[in-house]
Design a protein around this motif. Structure first.
Motif, mmCIF file in Angstrom:
data_model
loop_
_atom_site.group_PDB
_atom_site.id
_atom_site.type_symbol
_atom_site.label_atom_id
_atom_site.label_comp_id
_atom_site.label_asym_id
_atom_site.label_seq_id
_atom_site.Cartn_x
_atom_site.Cartn_y
_atom_site.Cartn_z
ATOM 1 N N ARG A 66 40.036 44.202 36.450
ATOM 2 C CA ARG A 66 40.981 43.163 36.887
ATOM 3 C C ARG A 66 42.266 43.790 37.414
ATOM 4 N NH1 ARG A 66 38.887 40.229 32.250
ATOM 5 N NH2 ARG A 66 37.702 38.411 33.001
ATOM 6 N N ASP A 106 43.502 43.090 41.153
ATOM 7 C CA ASP A 106 44.755 42.335 41.315
ATOM 8 C C ASP A 106 45.884 43.163 41.916
ATOM 9 O OD1 ASP A 106 43.495 40.160 40.228
ATOM 10 O OD2 ASP A 106 44.337 40.416 38.213
ATOM 11 N N HIS A 107 45.771 44.503 41.879
ATOM 12 C CA HIS A 107 46.888 45.355 42.308
ATOM 13 C C HIS A 107 46.405 46.465 43.250
ATOM 14 C CE1 HIS A 107 47.974 43.630 38.363
ATOM 15 N NE2 HIS A 107 49.182 43.540 38.877
#
Length: 297
Positions: free
Chosen positions: A26, A30-31
């Motif tokens: 995740r 997400d980054h």
């Protein structure tokens, strides 16, 4: 594997991963900019995971380690929208999604990573080779336009300080390249340019080489057109979360080059610096605070 395929694989396999690896996946999903720009240790800290967990995630998806996963994201980052306007749009979108604090933190983290890269053995060897050519040159012609100008100016400034021949071909009034009429085999041409490469800088470099001068290039890629011409190349990284490339690593590289060059110049440089300082003091160039008045008895 490229980033789109990796992202698809992470998304498809997310629910089948152990809890810790799910958290790592995740983070990666997400980054993506952080994955490309931050060190593994910094990413682990921000994701509240261990670096080993990030490594296991990468290996779970067939990669050699997390460095390879970061390299995939860095390659994708270099293929961001063309032009400053497109990247500025990305920046504004991220500002709205994550806030100013996240962007500021990531900017400084990226710069820290880029400066740390200057300490790698390959870069150290590049700096030493370039410093030798600069120290041996009779005159160094310093050339850098637009955002590259401060780096070229700094080298010219310090060469003047140590009494070494230097010409800042700064293009004022459109005459920058005219200075190269005087360049020859005993001289060096110090050129600074990063993508998007300035056409006039490349033309000046070609002219300097045609006249027999050594070319020292400060640029951002071994595939840079400057690197293809150079006798010595110093590579710096320029990517940031912002829309504009950073010149901070280039400026730091110049300061290191100046120090190494001065050390090689030895006693002659010391004498020139002493004369320069005496002249600056005599002309009152710098502010000298008045001595504090003695207290009354």
């Amino acid at each position: 594997m490229d980033q789109p395929h990796l992202t698809a694989a992470l998304s498809a396999g997310l629910e089948q991963l152990p809890q810790q690896l799910q958290a790592a996946a995740r983070w990666v999903l997400d980054h993506p900019a952080d994955v490309a720009l931050l060190t593994t240790r910094e990413q682990a800290k921000r994701a509240s995971l261990s670096p080993a967990t990030l490594t296991r995630l990468a290996q779970r998806f067939g990669l050699s380690g997390y460095d390879e996963l970061r390299a995939i994201h860095a390659a994708a980052l270099r293929q961001r929208p063309e032009g400053f306007a497109g990247r500025a749009g990305e920046l504004m979108q991220r500002h709205g999604d994550e806030g100013a604090g996240a962007i500021a933190q990531d900017m400084f983290a990226a710069l820290t990573d880029h400066l740390r890269a200057l300490r790698e053995p390959d870069t150290q060897a590049q700096l030493e080779r370039a410093a030798i050519l600069l120290a041996e040159a009779q005159t160094v012609f310093c050339f850098g336009l637009r955002s590259a100008f401060p780096a070229a100016y700094m080298l010219d400034y310090i060469r003047d300080l140590i009494g070494a021949g230097s010409v800042l071909a700064d293009g004022a009034g459109g005459r920058g390249i005219d200075a190269l009429r005087r360049i020859g085999p005993s001289d060096a041409f110090f050129a600074v340019s990063v993508s998007p490469y300035t056409r006039l800088t490349l033309q000046a470099a070609e002219l300097a080489k045609a006249k027999g001068a050594r070319l020292i290039a400060l640029t951002d890629s071994p595939l840079s057109p400057l690197a293809a011409l150079a006798d010595a190349t110093v590579l710096v990284r320029t990517e940031t979360p912002s829309f504009f490339h950073t010149m901070t690593p280039a400026f730091a590289a110049v300061e290191c080059l100046a120090a190494l060059m001065t050390a090689r110049k030895g006693a002659a440089a010391l004498a020139a610096i002493a004369r320069h300082e005496a002249e600056l003091h005599a002309t009152g160039t710098f502010h000298q605070p008045r001595a504090a008045k003695r207290g009354r008895k």
